[in-house]
Design a protein around this motif. Structure first.
Motif, PDB file in Angstrom:
ATOM      1  N   LYS A 242      44.155  70.977  52.612  1.00 53.93           N
ATOM      2  CA  LYS A 242      42.832  71.605  52.735  1.00 53.93           C
ATOM      3  C   LYS A 242      41.717  70.562  52.626  1.00 53.93           C
ATOM      4  CE  LYS A 242      44.653  75.839  50.647  1.00 53.93           C
ATOM      5  NZ  LYS A 242      44.601  76.756  49.487  1.00 53.93           N
ATOM      6  N   ALA A 243      41.942  69.418  53.298  1.00 54.01           N
ATOM      7  CA  ALA A 243      40.967  68.317  53.346  1.00 54.01           C
ATOM      8  C   ALA A 243      40.672  67.736  51.962  1.00 54.01           C
ATOM      9  CB  ALA A 243      39.678  68.770  54.014  1.00 54.01           C
TER      10      ALA A 243
ATOM     11  N   GLU B  91      49.104  77.142  47.597  1.00 56.82           N
ATOM     12  CA  GLU B  91      49.104  78.597  47.738  1.00 56.82           C
ATOM     13  C   GLU B  91      49.908  79.258  46.629  1.00 56.82           C
ATOM     14  OE1 GLU B  91      50.271  79.963  51.548  1.00 56.82           O
ATOM     15  OE2 GLU B  91      48.698  78.877  52.618  1.00 56.82           O
ATOM     16  N   ARG B  92      50.947  78.552  46.165  1.00 56.86           N
ATOM     17  CA  ARG B  92      51.756  79.055  45.050  1.00 56.86           C
ATOM     18  C   ARG B  92      51.789  77.985  43.964  1.00 56.86           C
ATOM     19  NH1 ARG B  92      54.163  80.814  49.678  1.00 56.86           N
ATOM     20  NH2 ARG B  92      55.299  78.871  49.928  1.00 56.86           N
ATOM     21  N   PRO B  93      51.807  78.367  42.679  1.00 54.36           N
ATOM     22  CA  PRO B  93      51.775  77.388  41.590  1.00 54.36           C
ATOM     23  C   PRO B  93      52.945  76.410  41.653  1.00 54.36           C
ATOM     24  CG  PRO B  93      51.424  79.614  40.761  1.00 54.36           C
ATOM     25  CD  PRO B  93      51.861  79.760  42.184  1.00 54.36           C
ATOM     26  N   LEU B  94      52.659  75.169  41.292  1.00 53.64           N
ATOM     27  CA  LEU B  94      53.693  74.141  41.206  1.00 53.64           C
ATOM     28  C   LEU B  94      54.252  74.045  39.787  1.00 53.64           C
ATOM     29  CD1 LEU B  94      51.816  71.320  43.169  1.00 53.64           C
ATOM     30  CD2 LEU B  94      53.302  73.104  44.104  1.00 53.64           C
TER      31      LEU B  94
ATOM     32  N   GLY C 227      57.146  73.537  43.204  1.00 59.66           N
ATOM     33  CA  GLY C 227      56.942  72.204  42.653  1.00 59.66           C
ATOM     34  C   GLY C 227      58.110  71.287  42.923  1.00 59.66           C
ATOM     35  N   ARG C 228      59.331  71.816  42.758  1.00 59.53           N
ATOM     36  CA  ARG C 228      60.522  71.003  43.022  1.00 59.53           C
ATOM     37  C   ARG C 228      60.616  70.651  44.503  1.00 59.53           C
ATOM     38  NH1 ARG C 228      62.474  74.215  38.695  1.00 59.53           N
ATOM     39  NH2 ARG C 228      62.906  75.967  40.078  1.00 59.53           N
ATOM     40  N   ARG C 229      60.260  71.607  45.360  1.00 58.01           N
ATOM     41  CA  ARG C 229      60.295  71.350  46.801  1.00 58.01           C
ATOM     42  C   ARG C 229      59.273  70.283  47.188  1.00 58.01           C
ATOM     43  NH1 ARG C 229      61.690  72.981  51.754  1.00 58.01           N
ATOM     44  NH2 ARG C 229      60.105  73.029  53.381  1.00 58.01           N
ATOM     45  N   LEU C 230      58.107  70.305  46.562  1.00 59.91           N
ATOM     46  CA  LEU C 230      57.081  69.315  46.872  1.00 59.91           C
ATOM     47  C   LEU C 230      57.576  67.909  46.544  1.00 59.91           C
ATOM     48  CD1 LEU C 230      54.232  68.548  47.747  1.00 59.91           C
ATOM     49  CD2 LEU C 230      53.475  68.973  45.400  1.00 59.91           C
ATOM     50  N   ILE C 231      58.285  67.760  45.436  1.00 65.71           N
ATOM     51  CA  ILE C 231      58.828  66.448  45.074  1.00 65.71           C
ATOM     52  C   ILE C 231      59.776  65.950  46.159  1.00 65.71           C
ATOM     53  CG2 ILE C 231      60.308  65.219  43.439  1.00 65.71           C
ATOM     54  CD1 ILE C 231      59.153  66.989  41.230  1.00 65.71           C
ATOM     55  N   VAL C 232      60.653  66.827  46.637  1.00 65.30           N
ATOM     56  CA  VAL C 232      61.607  66.446  47.688  1.00 65.30           C
ATOM     57  C   VAL C 232      60.869  66.058  48.966  1.00 65.30           C
ATOM     58  CG1 VAL C 232      63.481  67.267  49.167  1.00 65.30           C
ATOM     59  CG2 VAL C 232      63.463  67.858  46.734  1.00 65.30           C
ATOM     60  N   VAL C 233      59.863  66.865  49.333  1.00 62.88           N
ATOM     61  CA  VAL C 233      59.090  66.579  50.544  1.00 62.88           C
ATOM     62  C   VAL C 233      58.395  65.230  50.422  1.00 62.88           C
ATOM     63  CG1 VAL C 233      57.057  67.281  51.879  1.00 62.88           C
ATOM     64  CG2 VAL C 233      58.751  68.990  51.213  1.00 62.88           C
TER      65      VAL C 233
END
Length: 270
Positions: A20-21, A68-71, A90-96
């Motif tokens: 979101k910039a 959009e959803r809490p980490l 949150g776990r998915r963000l780390i992998v990404v």
């Protein structure tokens, strides 16, 4: 004789992902998420990183507010008086991020190699700017090459997802393909056939790549469907809108992409 200037140049850069910039995550914020996941506590995570508890909480709040959803979320009560845990998001963000960071480092390494030979540098930049009509251009590593009298079966590793291509022996030689080498797989979106993810379907297509429907852009006649595969790989298919409705696909649903091996075009840099 002194070396050329480009022989002494190095490449550097830190990966940052925006949302979101706004600044979303970098290595520091990802490390904070890792520590929270390991310790189950923001205070212990902050102490391990030698930052203040307030700074850690402000950072978590900033990420949670953007996503959009809490980490990260608090756990109330329990024998130990509650704590903090990472959510699936949150776990998915780390992998990404880790996947993107590996690709970022590989890019910097390839760019550094290009700078060592300035003539090749131009070729490298040209390859990075290459425009192709194929909707999917996926970077991978050659895992195996099975040679035949006329054609060869080349198996690629796309961040853990296997993809098989059938090309001529002449193409293997001209492209300099060998196990461990980097290669691009070009696949037209119209060549990707979609099925539901319930399994049991037998086809002649050599590749069956399964994942989650991430995005659907519906049109009057055709619809674009983006699948998220393991390892952060995304695959785009274009199907008729009528077919999409017949399959009953929706965002978040499991689906598989069928791709014939001869429909995979291979390309290399330079």
């Amino acid at each position: 004789m002194p070396e050329k200037l480009e022989q002494e140049l190095e490449t550097a850069g830190m990966l940052r992902l925006d949302l979101k910039a706004s600044h979303f995550v970098g290595e520091g914020r990802i490390e904070l998420l890792r520590r929270i996941g390991e310790t189950g506590s923001i205070s212990r995570a902050a102490k391990a990183m030698q930052i203040s508890y307030k700074h850690a909480w402000d950072t978590v709040d900033a990420m949670n507010n953007l996503a959009e959803r809490p980490l990260v979320r608090r756990q109330a009560g329990g024998r130990h008086g509650g704590g903090t845990e990472l959510t699936d998001e949150g776990r998915r963000l780390i992998v990404v991020y880790e996947t993107a960071a590996r690709e970022h480092q590989r890019f910097l390494a390839r760019l550094r190699e290009g700078l060592r030979d300035f003539d090749r540098f131009h070729s490298l930049i040209g390859a990075l700017k290459m425009k192709v009509s194929a909707r999917n251009h996926l970077r991978g590593v050659v895992r195996t090459i099975k040679a035949g009298p006329v054609n060869a079966e080349v198996t690629l590793d796309l961040n853990g997802t296997p993809l098989v291509a059938v090309v001529t022996q002449e193409s293997v030689q001209s492209l300099g393909l060998a196990p461990g080498g980097e290669v691009y797989a070009l696949i037209k979106a119209s060549f990707v056939i979609l099925t539901t993810g319930d399994g049991g379907l037998k086809t002649s297509a050599r590749n069956r790549l399964c994942g989650t429907v991430e995005r659907i852009t519906e049109g009057t006649v055709n619809t674009e469907v983006v699948l998220a595969l393991d390892g952060g790989v995304h695959l785009t298919a274009v199907v008729t809108t009528e077919s999409l409705r017949a399959l009953g696909l929706a965002e978040g649903a499991l689906a598989c992409a069928l791709i014939k091996a001869p429909h995979v075009i291979l390309a290399v840099d330079g």
